[in-house]
Write a protein that holds these residues in place. Structure first.
Motif: not given
Length: 301
Positions: A49-67
């Motif tokens: 897709l050419g985008v980042q879908l997750f961003a790490r927040h502490k111990a969790r993976l949070k969805l980016t705007a694209h996600g």
């Protein structure tokens, strides 16, 4: 990647699972693959897709705007596929199905939602057994079991149904007007226990307290303890799956924000040859979707 080409299905499944669990490890448990396999699928999807879908927040993976933009379409597509498969299989959805589930889950979730399954599959003769007996996992008379445990049942197909958290609950009337700001404020109420109070002790220790000054009342069963809490008899330490319906309907309220992971998880357990049979597969898909949907509704609330 061409915009008319669909992303890989396995990558989309990994994306959906990680979005729900917010960790690669839990998503891997659900999909019955290794965490590295899930991470690999996520990389494939992001690269395609050419985008980042997750961003790490502490111990969790949070969805980016694209996600967040992709997730509704993925879930809708999976549900449409499941619905279509169910319609195609309607002609063979006839016969007997025996399901064994824990007493607490049977009374606090299945008993409140089973009409939906019965109406969707009117030609399945469903028999529910409310039981915690481990022997039924290996009984030839039982088709599907839901069990709370470690996930290890030799010679059986096992899939994760739900991880759970543990936290205190009580009836809204019981806590109305009370000024509960700390764990010590709970000492004036009985702590209703399934066993000898070991789970309450775990929660108290995690909350930087001890069981000194608290009165434990053994109820013998998690369902009984929760039911007593619904009727204002004390505070119950409940797992998130058993009380999600009561929380959503306002029959119970959560006390304090501190929760601890349950020692085990809920799993679907059955013989390998049974799991892909239409009747068993229909029930498993239904219960997985129902519990996931209710859990998301409670989180939103």
């Amino acid at each position: 990647m061409s915009r008319t080409r669909l992303p890989p299905l396995n990558a989309l499944r990994a994306f959906d699972a990680v979005a729900r669990h917010e960790t690669v490890v839990r998503a891997a448990d659900e999909l019955n693959v290794t965490p590295s396999a899930v991470s690999h699928q996520l990389r494939i999807l992001e690269e395609s897709l050419g985008v980042q879908l997750f961003a790490r927040h502490k111990a969790r993976l949070k969805l980016t705007a694209h996600g967040n933009s992709l997730l509704p379409a993925v879930r809708t597509a999976f549900q449409q596929i499941a619905n279509a498969a169910a319609r195609i299989g309607d002609a063979v959805m006839v016969g007997d199905l025996v399901v064994s589930t824990p007493v607490g889950l049977t009374s606090r979730w299945l008993a409140r939602h089973i009409r939906d399954f019965v109406q969707t599959y009117p030609d399945i003769n469903l028999r529910l057994i409310a039981s915690n007996d481990g022997k039924e996992v290996y009984s030839p008379k039982v088709d599907v079991c839901i069990r709370y445990g470690t996930g290890v049942w030799p010679d059986r197909s096992v899939s994760l149904l739900s991880h759970v958290e543990i936290f205190p609950v009580c009836s809204p009337a019981m806590i109305s007007g009370a000024n509960v700001k700390s764990v010590a404020d709970l000492q004036s109420h009985p702590l209703l226990c399934e066993d000898d109070g070991s789970e309450w002790t775990r929660w108290l220790l995690a909350s930087r307290s001890t069981r000194d000054g608290f009165r434990m009342v053994e109820m013998g069963n998690a369902h009984v303890a929760i039911e007593a809490a619904v009727h204002g008899q004390g505070l119950a330490l409940a797992d998130s799956l058993l009380v999600q319906d009561d929380l959503a309907k306002g029959r119970l309220v959560r006390l304090m924000q501190k929760s601890i992971p349950a020692q085990h998880s809920y799993h679907v357990v059955c013989r390998s040859e049974v799991r892909d049979m239409p009747l068993a597969a229909a029930f498993i898909a239904w219960v997985e979707h129902g519990i996931r949907t209710d859990d998301e509704a409670v989180q939103v609330r």
